[in-house]
Scaffold this motif. Structure first.
Motif, PDB file in Angstrom:
ATOM      1  N   ASN A 140     -10.458 -34.360  44.882  1.00  0.00           N
ATOM      2  CA  ASN A 140     -11.456 -34.872  44.120  1.00  0.00           C
ATOM      3  C   ASN A 140     -11.602 -34.697  42.836  1.00  0.00           C
ATOM      4  O   ASN A 140     -12.078 -35.436  41.837  1.00  0.00           O
ATOM      5  CB  ASN A 140     -12.912 -33.903  44.744  1.00  0.00           C
ATOM      6  N   LEU A 141     -10.516 -33.666  42.190  1.00  0.00           N
ATOM      7  CA  LEU A 141     -10.274 -33.461  40.752  1.00  0.00           C
ATOM      8  C   LEU A 141      -9.532 -34.901  40.308  1.00  0.00           C
ATOM      9  O   LEU A 141     -10.016 -35.525  39.250  1.00  0.00           O
ATOM     10  CB  LEU A 141      -9.564 -32.416  40.510  1.00  0.00           C
ATOM     11  N   PHE A 142      -8.686 -35.359  40.998  1.00  0.00           N
ATOM     12  CA  PHE A 142      -7.839 -36.542  40.825  1.00  0.00           C
ATOM     13  C   PHE A 142      -9.077 -37.767  40.710  1.00  0.00           C
ATOM     14  O   PHE A 142      -8.724 -38.734  39.888  1.00  0.00           O
ATOM     15  CB  PHE A 142      -6.904 -36.884  41.785  1.00  0.00           C
ATOM     16  N   LEU A 143     -10.084 -37.749  41.478  1.00  0.00           N
ATOM     17  CA  LEU A 143     -10.781 -39.082  41.905  1.00  0.00           C
ATOM     18  C   LEU A 143     -12.026 -38.824  40.551  1.00  0.00           C
ATOM     19  O   LEU A 143     -12.563 -39.896  40.567  1.00  0.00           O
ATOM     20  CB  LEU A 143     -11.594 -38.909  43.236  1.00  0.00           C
ATOM     21  N   GLY A 144     -12.181 -37.724  40.129  1.00  0.00           N
ATOM     22  CA  GLY A 144     -13.458 -37.475  39.344  1.00  0.00           C
ATOM     23  C   GLY A 144     -14.546 -36.746  39.845  1.00  0.00           C
ATOM     24  O   GLY A 144     -14.844 -37.337  41.169  1.00  0.00           O
ATOM     25  N   VAL A 145     -15.257 -36.024  39.273  1.00  0.00           N
ATOM     26  CA  VAL A 145     -16.296 -35.346  39.824  1.00  0.00           C
ATOM     27  C   VAL A 145     -17.603 -35.876  39.221  1.00  0.00           C
ATOM     28  O   VAL A 145     -17.695 -35.931  37.920  1.00  0.00           O
ATOM     29  CB  VAL A 145     -16.287 -33.950  39.614  1.00  0.00           C
ATOM     30  N   PRO A 146     -18.777 -36.285  40.082  1.00  0.00           N
ATOM     31  CA  PRO A 146     -19.825 -36.846  39.311  1.00  0.00           C
ATOM     32  C   PRO A 146     -20.692 -35.810  38.815  1.00  0.00           C
ATOM     33  O   PRO A 146     -21.834 -35.169  39.286  1.00  0.00           O
ATOM     34  CB  PRO A 146     -20.674 -37.369  40.724  1.00  0.00           C
ATOM     35  N   PHE A 147     -20.375 -35.630  37.458  1.00  0.00           N
ATOM     36  CA  PHE A 147     -21.134 -34.640  36.612  1.00  0.00           C
ATOM     37  C   PHE A 147     -21.415 -35.303  35.111  1.00  0.00           C
ATOM     38  O   PHE A 147     -20.492 -35.970  34.553  1.00  0.00           O
ATOM     39  CB  PHE A 147     -20.754 -33.172  36.898  1.00  0.00           C
ATOM     40  N   GLU A 148     -22.524 -34.469  34.498  1.00  0.00           N
ATOM     41  CA  GLU A 148     -22.497 -35.124  33.079  1.00  0.00           C
ATOM     42  C   GLU A 148     -23.401 -34.019  32.402  1.00  0.00           C
ATOM     43  O   GLU A 148     -23.791 -32.987  33.039  1.00  0.00           O
ATOM     44  CB  GLU A 148     -23.594 -36.448  33.025  1.00  0.00           C
ATOM     45  N   TYR A 149     -23.357 -33.949  31.053  1.00  0.00           N
ATOM     46  CA  TYR A 149     -23.968 -32.935  30.065  1.00  0.00           C
ATOM     47  C   TYR A 149     -25.150 -33.472  29.440  1.00  0.00           C
ATOM     48  O   TYR A 149     -25.145 -34.713  28.897  1.00  0.00           O
ATOM     49  CB  TYR A 149     -23.073 -32.307  29.215  1.00  0.00           C
ATOM     50  N   ASP A 150     -26.176 -32.630  29.106  1.00  0.00           N
ATOM     51  CA  ASP A 150     -27.379 -33.105  28.611  1.00  0.00           C
ATOM     52  C   ASP A 150     -26.994 -32.508  26.983  1.00  0.00           C
ATOM     53  O   ASP A 150     -25.983 -32.343  26.647  1.00  0.00           O
ATOM     54  CB  ASP A 150     -28.605 -32.562  28.961  1.00  0.00           C
ATOM     55  N   ASN A 151     -27.867 -32.752  26.204  1.00  0.00           N
ATOM     56  CA  ASN A 151     -27.617 -32.312  24.599  1.00  0.00           C
ATOM     57  C   ASN A 151     -27.424 -30.950  24.521  1.00  0.00           C
ATOM     58  O   ASN A 151     -26.943 -30.522  23.434  1.00  0.00           O
ATOM     59  CB  ASN A 151     -28.881 -33.083  23.752  1.00  0.00           C
ATOM     60  N   MET A 152     -27.732 -30.186  25.504  1.00  0.00           N
ATOM     61  CA  MET A 152     -27.542 -28.706  25.255  1.00  0.00           C
ATOM     62  C   MET A 152     -26.480 -28.205  26.192  1.00  0.00           C
ATOM     63  O   MET A 152     -26.057 -27.098  26.430  1.00  0.00           O
ATOM     64  CB  MET A 152     -28.950 -28.072  25.764  1.00  0.00           C
ATOM     65  N   LEU A 153     -25.436 -29.242  26.536  1.00  0.00           N
ATOM     66  CA  LEU A 153     -24.281 -29.031  27.259  1.00  0.00           C
ATOM     67  C   LEU A 153     -24.627 -28.329  28.526  1.00  0.00           C
ATOM     68  O   LEU A 153     -24.149 -27.551  29.168  1.00  0.00           O
ATOM     69  CB  LEU A 153     -23.256 -28.186  26.497  1.00  0.00           C
ATOM     70  N   VAL A 226      -5.605 -44.955  43.074  1.00  0.00           N
ATOM     71  CA  VAL A 226      -6.552 -44.210  42.382  1.00  0.00           C
ATOM     72  C   VAL A 226      -6.338 -44.446  40.868  1.00  0.00           C
ATOM     73  O   VAL A 226      -5.251 -44.253  40.414  1.00  0.00           O
ATOM     74  CB  VAL A 226      -6.334 -42.685  42.744  1.00  0.00           C
ATOM     75  N   ASP A 227      -7.549 -44.814  40.250  1.00  0.00           N
ATOM     76  CA  ASP A 227      -7.497 -44.789  38.892  1.00  0.00           C
ATOM     77  C   ASP A 227      -7.287 -43.400  38.213  1.00  0.00           C
ATOM     78  O   ASP A 227      -8.010 -42.767  38.648  1.00  0.00           O
ATOM     79  CB  ASP A 227      -8.743 -45.459  38.532  1.00  0.00           C
ATOM     80  N   GLY A 228      -6.546 -43.292  37.180  1.00  0.00           N
ATOM     81  CA  GLY A 228      -6.571 -42.190  36.434  1.00  0.00           C
ATOM     82  C   GLY A 228      -7.384 -42.159  35.111  1.00  0.00           C
ATOM     83  O   GLY A 228      -8.087 -43.228  34.887  1.00  0.00           O
ATOM     84  N   TYR A 229      -7.449 -41.089  34.288  1.00  0.00           N
ATOM     85  CA  TYR A 229      -8.366 -40.866  33.246  1.00  0.00           C
ATOM     86  C   TYR A 229      -7.163 -40.767  32.130  1.00  0.00           C
ATOM     87  O   TYR A 229      -6.160 -40.095  32.179  1.00  0.00           O
ATOM     88  CB  TYR A 229      -9.097 -39.669  33.141  1.00  0.00           C
ATOM     89  N   VAL A 230      -7.499 -41.206  31.017  1.00  0.00           N
ATOM     90  CA  VAL A 230      -6.809 -41.008  29.585  1.00  0.00           C
ATOM     91  C   VAL A 230      -7.722 -40.928  28.671  1.00  0.00           C
ATOM     92  O   VAL A 230      -8.553 -41.662  28.342  1.00  0.00           O
ATOM     93  CB  VAL A 230      -5.829 -42.233  29.510  1.00  0.00           C
ATOM     94  N   ILE A 231      -7.129 -39.987  27.553  1.00  0.00           N
ATOM     95  CA  ILE A 231      -7.894 -40.055  26.257  1.00  0.00           C
ATOM     96  C   ILE A 231      -7.647 -40.999  25.344  1.00  0.00           C
ATOM     97  O   ILE A 231      -6.682 -41.206  25.076  1.00  0.00           O
ATOM     98  CB  ILE A 231      -7.704 -38.506  25.507  1.00  0.00           C
ATOM     99  N   THR A 232      -8.679 -41.741  24.851  1.00  0.00           N
ATOM    100  CA  THR A 232      -8.266 -42.898  23.935  1.00  0.00           C
ATOM    101  C   THR A 232      -8.789 -42.650  22.352  1.00  0.00           C
ATOM    102  O   THR A 232      -8.527 -43.541  21.709  1.00  0.00           O
ATOM    103  CB  THR A 232      -9.097 -44.111  24.457  1.00  0.00           C
ATOM    104  N   SER A 233      -9.363 -41.425  22.088  1.00  0.00           N
ATOM    105  CA  SER A 233      -9.673 -41.141  20.639  1.00  0.00           C
ATOM    106  C   SER A 233      -8.766 -39.893  20.267  1.00  0.00           C
ATOM    107  O   SER A 233      -8.079 -39.279  21.076  1.00  0.00           O
ATOM    108  CB  SER A 233     -11.123 -40.782  20.708  1.00  0.00           C
ATOM    109  N   GLU A 234      -8.812 -39.768  19.080  1.00  0.00           N
ATOM    110  CA  GLU A 234      -8.386 -38.498  18.600  1.00  0.00           C
ATOM    111  C   GLU A 234      -8.971 -37.206  19.064  1.00  0.00           C
ATOM    112  O   GLU A 234     -10.047 -37.209  18.980  1.00  0.00           O
ATOM    113  CB  GLU A 234      -8.160 -38.596  16.924  1.00  0.00           C
TER     114      GLU A 234
END
Length: 378
Positions: A140-153, A226-234
């Motif tokens: 599931n780590l490869f697939l991505g986990v369905p979580f998000e953060y609010d303004n308070m992390l 399986v699609d992967g994740y890549v950082i696109t910003s600095e």
């Protein structure tokens, strides 16, 4: 003087070492438990199997506890998000692990066959369920986990237990089950003799080949399905941890990019497959010591493959990719990592030393004739 970036990498390595240490040591405990009803045909044989791991299982748990503690201290955001998101899976794992000390201590208290058979199945569950869940979690780590953060992390998990059971995650679970059950079977080759040892050898040949096949199939699935994740910003690798300051894209084949960028990493998947094939060959010709080493290298190769493929990601978010947790933005402060590193330099060698000493003192094979010679025998 070690800088913040270096400490982050060091702790990524150290936690990987702890996970490998847990899988290599406690892995054969789990494997033997799961094989109890398959390899052991009589009550005496099953008692022999239990007593091969009896002196070691609780000490081997130290690796698991230490890895969990290290994740909590080094990667608190991972600990918070994972333990809330995988709560049901982790609870099932802990319940299954509880079955082991209960089974070891209570199984032989009564001679009633039904009583003992019930505890045999409890020990089977205590070995199989954690092995399966650990693999499913990595998948599931490869697939991505369905979580998000609010303004308070504050993390919010939007998935459920059954959502973890996707085809790729189940395949990852099968890799883990085959790998750890095989490790248990080579341990039995080292610690038993006669028909029980021969049966363990035969099972090991099959499980080694299944490990190589499942691992290769998972690699193909990861490459094409399986699609992967890549950082696109600095990203500032020295900055205070904040997972909301970067941009992340989901791309096909992204999990394989590190093998192009760092070609030396290919040694991990090669080791995983070659080690499993070597383990099958050594088991076939009754070279149990070499088979155990090959199995341990297989485990290291498979876990390293997961780490190398995902680097620098630790826990991608399928809900908000930009909130994915990476090595650079999920770690504790510089001071925390620095103090922990000093402590680790002192305590990890201590753990290694007493683990090695325990195996040295308890070396040798367990035979049926040994079962009635001590009150400490299970």
């Amino acid at each position: 003087m070690i800088d913040y970036e270096s400490l982050r990498i060091i702790w990524w390595v150290l936690i990987g070492v702890l996970l490998i240490g847990f899988a290599v040591t406690d892995g054969f405990d789990l494997g033997v438990g799961a094989l109890l009803t398959l390899v052991g045909r009589t009550d005496q044989e099953r008692r022999v199997m239990i007593n091969t791991i009896g002196p070691h299982w609780d000490g081997n748990q130290v690796w698991f506890i230490t890895a969990g503690g290290a994740i909590f201290a080094a990667w608190p955001l991972i600990y918070a998000a994972a333990f809330s998101g995988f709560y049901v899976a982790l609870a099932l794992t802990l319940i299954a692990l509880w079955m082991r000390p209960l089974g070891f201590d209570y199984r032989s208290k009564l001679t009633n066959p039904t009583w003992r058979k019930s505890w045999d199945w409890a020990l089977f569950a205590g070995g199989l369920i954690p092995a399966l869940i650990f693999g499913v979690a990595f998948g599931n780590l490869f697939l991505g986990v369905p979580f998000e953060y609010d303004n308070m992390l504050k993390p919010t998990y939007s998935g459920n237990f059954f959502g973890l059971l996707t085809p790729f995650a189940i395949l990852s679970g099968l890799v883990s089950v085959a790998m750890l059950l095989n490790h248990g079977s080579v341990w039995l080759q080292l610690k038993t003799d006669g028909k029980l040892q021969n049966r363990a050898r035969s099972v090991s040949v099959v499980l080694s080949l299944l490990t190589a096949a499942f691992f290769a199939l998972a690699g193909i699935y990861l490459a094409v399905g399986v699609d992967g994740y890549v950082i696109t910003s600095e990203i500032d690798t020295f900055a205070t941890s904040n997972p909301m300051t970067k941009e992340v894209a989901i791309e096909s084949g992204a999990w394989l990019q590190n093998y192009v960028k760092y070609p030396w990493m290919i040694i991990a998947p090669v080791l995983g497959i070659a080690g499993a094939l070597a383990c099958a060959a050594f088991s076939k010709v009754n070279r149990s010591g070499f088979a155990f080493v090959a199995s341990a290298l297989t485990i290291a190769g498979i876990i390293l493959t997961a780490g190398f493929s995902m680097f620098p990601f630790l826990m991608p978010s399928s809900t908000v990719p930009g909130a994915s947790l990476t090595l650079w933005d999920a770690s504790s402060s510089f001071l925390t990592l620095k103090v922990m590193f000093v402590v680790a330099c002192i305590l990890v060698p201590v753990v290694l030393s007493y683990t090695a000493y325990g195996f040295y003192v308890m070396h040798g094979r367990i035979k049926e004739a040994d079962l009635n010679q001590s009150h400490t025998i299970y």
